[in-house]
Design an enzyme around this catalytic site. Structure first.
Site, PDB file in Angstrom:
ATOM      1  N   ASP A 260      -2.250   1.082   7.338  1.00 17.52           N
ATOM      2  CA  ASP A 260      -1.476   0.871   6.108  1.00 17.52           C
ATOM      3  C   ASP A 260      -1.086  -0.595   5.936  1.00 17.52           C
ATOM      4  O   ASP A 260      -1.099  -1.121   4.825  1.00 17.52           O
ATOM      5  CB  ASP A 260      -0.224   1.763   6.103  1.00 17.52           C
ATOM      6  CG  ASP A 260      -0.588   3.240   6.114  1.00 17.52           C
ATOM      7  OD1 ASP A 260      -1.254   3.685   5.167  1.00 17.52           O
ATOM      8  OD2 ASP A 260      -0.222   3.933   7.077  1.00 17.52           O
TER       9      ASP A 260
ATOM     10  N   GLU B   2      -1.324  -1.386  -4.927  1.00 15.88           N
ATOM     11  CA  GLU B   2      -2.513  -0.598  -5.229  1.00 15.88           C
ATOM     12  C   GLU B   2      -2.203   0.414  -6.321  1.00 15.88           C
ATOM     13  O   GLU B   2      -1.147   1.043  -6.321  1.00 15.88           O
ATOM     14  CB  GLU B   2      -2.993   0.124  -3.966  1.00 15.88           C
ATOM     15  CG  GLU B   2      -4.345   0.775  -4.132  1.00 15.88           C
ATOM     16  CD  GLU B   2      -4.882   1.304  -2.822  1.00 15.88           C
ATOM     17  OE1 GLU B   2      -5.627   0.562  -2.160  1.00 15.88           O
ATOM     18  OE2 GLU B   2      -4.546   2.449  -2.469  1.00 15.88           O
TER      19      GLU B   2
ATOM     20  N   ASP C 147       0.876  -1.171   0.000  1.00 13.69           N
ATOM     21  CA  ASP C 147       0.000   0.000   0.000  1.00 13.69           C
ATOM     22  C   ASP C 147       0.914   1.221   0.000  1.00 13.69           C
ATOM     23  O   ASP C 147       1.412   1.621   1.049  1.00 13.69           O
ATOM     24  CB  ASP C 147      -0.904  -0.006   1.234  1.00 13.69           C
ATOM     25  CG  ASP C 147      -1.811   1.210   1.284  1.00 13.69           C
ATOM     26  OD1 ASP C 147      -2.298   1.637   0.219  1.00 13.69           O
ATOM     27  OD2 ASP C 147      -2.033   1.741   2.395  1.00 13.69           O
TER      28      ASP C 147
END
Length: 172
Positions: free
Chosen positions: A139, A67, A8
């Site tokens: 996160d 992502e 992430d």
């Protein structure tokens, strides 16, 4: 057994999560956050690169999922996020590990069942799916969710392609 690293990306905090996948079963191997310490972006990118490089060397993932960049309202924020993402991808590619990209909506759909899920719902589902004692930091939870999304996609694609060993708990 396949280790999947989920990332992430963020310019200040980059989450990572390593998931061990055997068939349709997953377990968390490691997860955490790379927190940058500098105000200027170039040193932060170096810290992200070094942190992801260390995770890749330590765990040797077979595949990496990250992502995709979403369009932020602030162009400067989107640019910094893209740079952080690039630093993470460069660290992974240095080790010749394949990278797969997923949108936040795809990740939420795969983990929670709806693409518009809230962050706390994602964290709770990650805790539940990986049988963790507590919900990981945001996160890290997102990174684990990204890894789980790839694990689900990988299994679904293997089934559609008619992989024979999916039935025995392995995708080949």
């Amino acid at each position: 057994m396949a280790l999947i690293l989920g990332i992430d990306p963020g310019s200040r905090r980059t989450g990572y999560g390593v998931v061990d996948v055997v068939g349709n079963r997953s377990r968390a191997v490691a997860f955490g956050t790379i927190t940058t310490s500098h105000k200027e972006i170039p040193p932060r990118l170096g810290e992200i690169f070094a942190g992801i490089d260390q995770v890749v060397k330590e765990y040797g993932p077979a595949e990496v999922s990250i992502e995709k960049v979403f369009m932020a309202r602030n162009a400067d924020s989107a640019l910094k996020l893209g740079q952080a993402r690039g630093a993470a991808i460069a660290a992974v590619m240095q080790a010749c590990v394949p990278v797969f990209e997923y949108s936040a909506r795809q990740v939420k759909q795969a983990v929670v069942g709806k693409g518009g899920a809230e962050k706390n719902q994602v964290g709770e589902m990650v805790k539940y799916l990986l049988k963790l004692d507590q919900r990981p930091q945001e996160d890290a939870a997102d990174a684990l969710a990204i890894a789980l999304c790839h694990a689900h996609m990988r299994l679904s694609l293997a089934r559609m392609a008619g992989a024979t060993s999916v039935r025995r708990g392995r995708v080949r």
